[in-house]
Design an enzyme around this catalytic site. Structure first.
Site, PDB file in Angstrom:
ATOM      1  N   CYS A   1      20.851  16.337   7.621  1.00 51.73           N
ATOM      2  CA  CYS A   1      21.112  17.591   6.906  1.00 51.73           C
ATOM      3  C   CYS A   1      21.832  18.544   7.857  1.00 51.73           C
ATOM      4  O   CYS A   1      21.345  18.828   8.960  1.00 51.73           O
ATOM      5  CB  CYS A   1      19.786  18.219   6.445  1.00 51.73           C
TER       6      CYS A   1
ATOM      7  N   HIS B   1      28.177   5.961  18.919  1.00 50.96           N
ATOM      8  CA  HIS B   1      28.801   6.662  17.794  1.00 50.96           C
ATOM      9  C   HIS B   1      27.835   6.861  16.639  1.00 50.96           C
ATOM     10  O   HIS B   1      28.265   7.162  15.528  1.00 50.96           O
ATOM     11  CB  HIS B   1      30.055   5.892  17.335  1.00 50.96           C
TER      12      HIS B   1
ATOM     13  N   ARG C   1      31.857   2.929   2.777  1.00 51.83           N
ATOM     14  CA  ARG C   1      31.818   2.112   4.001  1.00 51.83           C
ATOM     15  C   ARG C   1      30.446   1.508   4.184  1.00 51.83           C
ATOM     16  O   ARG C   1      30.305   0.343   4.580  1.00 51.83           O
ATOM     17  CB  ARG C   1      32.199   2.954   5.226  1.00 51.83           C
TER      18      ARG C   1
END
Ligand code: APR
Length: 252
Positions: A133, A125, A72
């Site tokens: 991590c 978002h 994406r």
């Protein structure tokens, strides 16, 4: 796009001191990034979001999910801001110079508002340009992630994942608080390029409506909010936003 409505909205935006601009995937469509719910072409027409964009999927199959988000990213890596992004940035610049403000609240993870020069963008978002991590919480730019194997791992031995909100996850508190402040303090609320079906994000449109401030939907298609907003400007954001600024005398 109805000229009379454009004129009325331009009047509202021109006289507003504080504008909140709430954007969704539609604002990036003209940059070549597919939206989610467009029939046939939308991302969710091609892939199952529960299999790829859900936190349980990341737990179950981190290789597939991180591969998909890398793919994406590759789809938006070459994308550049379109006239809709640029018009929103220009509106923010002009309003700030006049002592007002434009707060951009986006559901998009593509970073194109930033790339267009918008400041203090509220990314509800998160951003696909940042990876985190899972072990240490440290962030890094996607350019600093080693994608020679999947899932990518950090030096600390933790899984690296995109710093985005997956289905089943909470939105970041700081973004939620900033978005609420922006909606509660705006004089005009523009919702641009969103299908207004995903909560809590879509709730900001309802919050603006409940405050009684003028709300404007900019979208070529009807959404569940179309009947509740003050004005609708039916058209692509890359066309409507520049036309709106031109009508306000902010673009020649
Ligand atoms: N200009 C403006 N709007 C457009 C354009 C355009 N050029 N092209 C399409 N649209 C509209 C579509 O008609 C639709 O109403 O943009 C909207 C895009 O809706 P979605 O694909 O549902 O995207 P969005 O509303 O951002 O989805 C919200 O859902 O899947 C999750 O996390 C994902 O942030 C996303 C959230």
């Amino acid at each position: 796009m109805d000229e009379h409505t454009l004129d009325a909205v331009a009047e509202l935006v021109h006289s507003a001191r504080r504008v909140a601009v709430f954007t969704g995937a539609g604002v990036s469509a003209e940059s070549g990034i597919e939206t989610f719910r467009q029939p046939q072409t939308g991302l969710w027409a091609q892939f199952d979001p529960m299999e790829l964009a859900h936190v349980d999927a990341l737990r179950r199959d981190p290789e597939t999910v991180t591969r998909w988000y890398h793919w994406r990213f590759s789809k938006c890596a070459d994308a550049t801001p379109n006239p809709g992004h640029e018009a929103i940035t220009r509106l923010q610049r002009v309003k700030r110079e006049a002592g007002g403000d434009v707060q951009v609240i986006t559901q998009n993870i593509d970073g194109l508002h930033h790339q267009a020069g918008a400041e203090d963008v509220i990314e509800l978002h998160g951003s696909i340009l940042r990876w985190r991590c899972q072990k240490t919480g440290t962030m890094r730019s996607i350019g600093d992630v080693d994608f020679s194997s999947f899932p990518p791992m950090s030096e600390a031995g933790g899984l690296l994942r995109p710093d985005i909100v997956l289905f089943g996850e909470m939105l970041p508190n700081d973004a939620l608080e900033a978005a609420e402040r922006a909606v509660m303090s705006c004089d005009v609320f523009l919702t641009v390029g969103t299908s207004a079906v995903v909560y809590p994000a879509a709730g900001y449109i309802e919050l603006a409506i409940s405050r009684g401030v003028p709300t404007v939907e900019i979208n070529p298609d009807v959404t569940p909010m179309s009947g509740a907003v003050t004005h609708t400007l039916r058209g692509a954001s890359g066309v409507v936003m520049p036309a709106l600024l031109k009508q306000c005398g902010l673009l020649d």
